[in-house]
Design an enzyme around this catalytic site. Structure first.
Site, short mmCIF file in Angstrom:
data_model
loop_
_atom_site.label_atom_id
_atom_site.label_comp_id
_atom_site.label_asym_id
_atom_site.label_seq_id
_atom_site.Cartn_x
_atom_site.Cartn_y
_atom_site.Cartn_z
N SER A 8 0.85 -1.20 0.00
CA SER A 8 0.00 0.00 0.00
C SER A 8 0.88 1.25 0.00
O SER A 8 1.60 1.52 0.96
CB SER A 8 -0.91 0.02 1.22
OG SER A 8 -1.46 1.32 1.33
N HIS A 33 -0.94 -1.17 -4.44
CA HIS A 33 -2.25 -0.90 -3.83
C HIS A 33 -2.34 0.60 -3.55
O HIS A 33 -1.52 1.15 -2.81
CB HIS A 33 -2.40 -1.71 -2.54
CG HIS A 33 -3.74 -1.58 -1.89
ND1 HIS A 33 -4.84 -2.33 -2.27
CD2 HIS A 33 -4.18 -0.79 -0.89
CE1 HIS A 33 -5.87 -2.01 -1.52
NE2 HIS A 33 -5.51 -1.06 -0.67
N ASP A 35 -4.66 3.70 -2.12
CA ASP A 35 -5.80 4.00 -1.25
C ASP A 35 -6.27 5.43 -1.48
O ASP A 35 -5.57 6.39 -1.17
CB ASP A 35 -5.37 3.85 0.22
CG ASP A 35 -5.17 2.40 0.59
OD1 ASP A 35 -6.15 1.63 0.48
OD2 ASP A 35 -4.04 2.02 0.97
N MET A 37 -8.88 8.29 -0.54
CA MET A 37 -9.77 8.68 0.58
C MET A 37 -10.27 10.11 0.36
O MET A 37 -9.47 10.99 0.02
CB MET A 37 -9.00 8.62 1.89
CG MET A 37 -8.38 7.27 2.17
SD MET A 37 -7.49 7.27 3.70
CE MET A 37 -6.82 5.59 3.69
N HIS A 66 -8.13 1.17 -4.49
CA HIS A 66 -9.13 0.96 -3.45
C HIS A 66 -9.80 2.30 -3.16
O HIS A 66 -9.18 3.17 -2.54
CB HIS A 66 -8.41 0.39 -2.21
CG HIS A 66 -9.27 0.20 -1.00
ND1 HIS A 66 -8.72 -0.10 0.24
CD2 HIS A 66 -10.61 0.25 -0.83
CE1 HIS A 66 -9.71 -0.21 1.13
NE2 HIS A 66 -10.86 0.00 0.51
N MET A 68 -12.04 4.63 -1.22
CA MET A 68 -12.77 4.88 0.03
C MET A 68 -13.42 6.24 -0.11
O MET A 68 -13.04 7.23 0.54
CB MET A 68 -11.80 4.82 1.22
CG MET A 68 -11.44 3.39 1.60
SD MET A 68 -9.92 3.30 2.53
CE MET A 68 -8.75 3.27 1.17
N MET A 137 -11.84 -5.68 4.76
CA MET A 137 -11.12 -4.73 5.61
C MET A 137 -10.87 -5.39 6.95
O MET A 137 -11.81 -5.74 7.66
CB MET A 137 -11.94 -3.45 5.84
CG MET A 137 -12.03 -2.47 4.70
SD MET A 137 -10.53 -1.67 4.08
CE MET A 137 -9.46 -1.47 5.46
N ASP A 175 -6.96 -6.59 3.81
CA ASP A 175 -6.37 -5.24 3.85
C ASP A 175 -6.48 -4.64 5.25
O ASP A 175 -7.59 -4.37 5.74
CB ASP A 175 -7.11 -4.35 2.84
CG ASP A 175 -6.49 -2.97 2.70
OD1 ASP A 175 -5.45 -2.71 3.33
OD2 ASP A 175 -7.07 -2.14 1.96
C1 DX5 Z 1 -6.66 1.52 5.19
C2 DX5 Z 1 -6.17 1.15 3.81
C3 DX5 Z 1 -5.06 0.18 3.83
C4 DX5 Z 1 -3.83 0.65 4.57
C5 DX5 Z 1 -3.11 -0.58 5.02
O1 DX5 Z 1 -7.80 2.28 5.10
O2 DX5 Z 1 -7.21 0.58 3.05
O3 DX5 Z 1 -4.72 -0.23 2.51
O4 DX5 Z 1 -3.00 1.45 3.81
O5 DX5 Z 1 -2.05 -0.19 5.83
P1 DX5 Z 1 -1.41 -1.16 6.92
O6 DX5 Z 1 -0.89 -2.36 6.19
O7 DX5 Z 1 -0.33 -0.32 7.54
O8 DX5 Z 1 -2.51 -1.54 7.89
ZN ZN Z 2 -6.59 -0.31 1.04
#
Ligand code: DX5
Ligand code: ZN
Length: 217
Positions: A8, A33, A35, A37, A66, A68, A137, A175
């Site tokens: 990630s 990956h 993320d 947000m 991903h 969010m 998750m 994840d």
């Molecule tokens: C959280 C994300 C994850 C996050 C994982 O909302 O979806 O992908 O970056 O990070 P770690 O592996 O540090 O929990």
């Molecule tokens: Zn993620």
């Protein structure tokens, strides 16, 4: 089968992003990956399309994006244009999930659905055959570096049973809070893809950590 590994980039060093992308290119990882947000669906802002495009310009592996964000269906073509190879939307943010999944597939991307820790896995029974991946998750979304929620193992097992029961080809992605201690547990429960942020990027030797995760037994 070895698990697929998706570092990630949320945990990468954004002052040295090119170096971290190169590290993932040279590693045994399978995907990037990313993320996304929006500060509404989750209480955090990360990065958006320009960064996805920049990563795509250097990445030698597919981008696993991903989302969010609320109303993810509004941005499907934008993420395709930015270079996404797999696009995952949240169940909780999708009123017309079936339509959204098919819009993603029509753009020639793999389509995924992510479930928050409280969302019943059983809600996917009638759409599982349409899904390329389900992201479980294993922390509450929004931040890297959180503690793995143990109950996720049972959720992965239930999902694996559902996939077998429906003769689906869906991959299971775990994840949140994945490290060398939890990786073996989620793989045993049935996960195919491991996302790891902090475990990789805060490690003194990220290449070696990726290799250890890849060789999870
Ligand atoms: C959280 C994300 C994850 C996050 C994982 O909302 O979806 O992908 O970056 O990070 P770690 O592996 O540090 O929990
Ligand atoms: Zn993620």
């Amino acid at each position: 089968m070895k698990p697929l590994i998706a570092p990630s980039m949320l945990s990468a060093n954004f002052c040295r992003l090119a170096e971290d992308i190169q590290m993932v290119n040279e590693s045994e990882a399978d995907f990037f990956h990313l993320d996304i947000m929006d500060g509404v669906f989750v209480q955090n802002l990360s990065f958006g399309l320009p960064i996805v495009k920049a990563i795509h310009s250097m990445a030698e592996k597919p981008l696993d994006v991903h989302l969010m964000i609320v109303e993810p269906q509004r941005y499907i073509s934008d993420f395709k244009a930015a270079g996404a190879g797999m696009l995952t939307v949240h169940w909780e943010a999708s009123t017309h999930l079936h339509r959204t999944i098919h819009q993603i597939k029509n753009e020639d991307m793999l389509a995924g659905v992510a479930l928050n820790p409280h969302t019943p896995v059983a809600g996917l029974e009638d759409i599982i055959q349409d899904l390329d991946l389900v992201l479980i998750m294993s922390v509450n979304p929004g931040f890297g570096g959180q503690k793995f929620i143990e109950r996720s193992l049972h959720r992965i097992e239930s999902l694996r049973e559902m996939i077998l029961r429906n003769k689906a080809n869906t991959l299971i992605e775990a994840d949140g809070g994945i490290d060398q201690d939890t990786a073996g547990l989620v793989v045993k429960a049935g996960a195919d893809i491991l996302v790891a942020g902090n475990a990789v990027f805060k490690s003194p030797n990220p290449l070696e950590t990726i290799s250890l995760l890849k060789n999870t037994k």
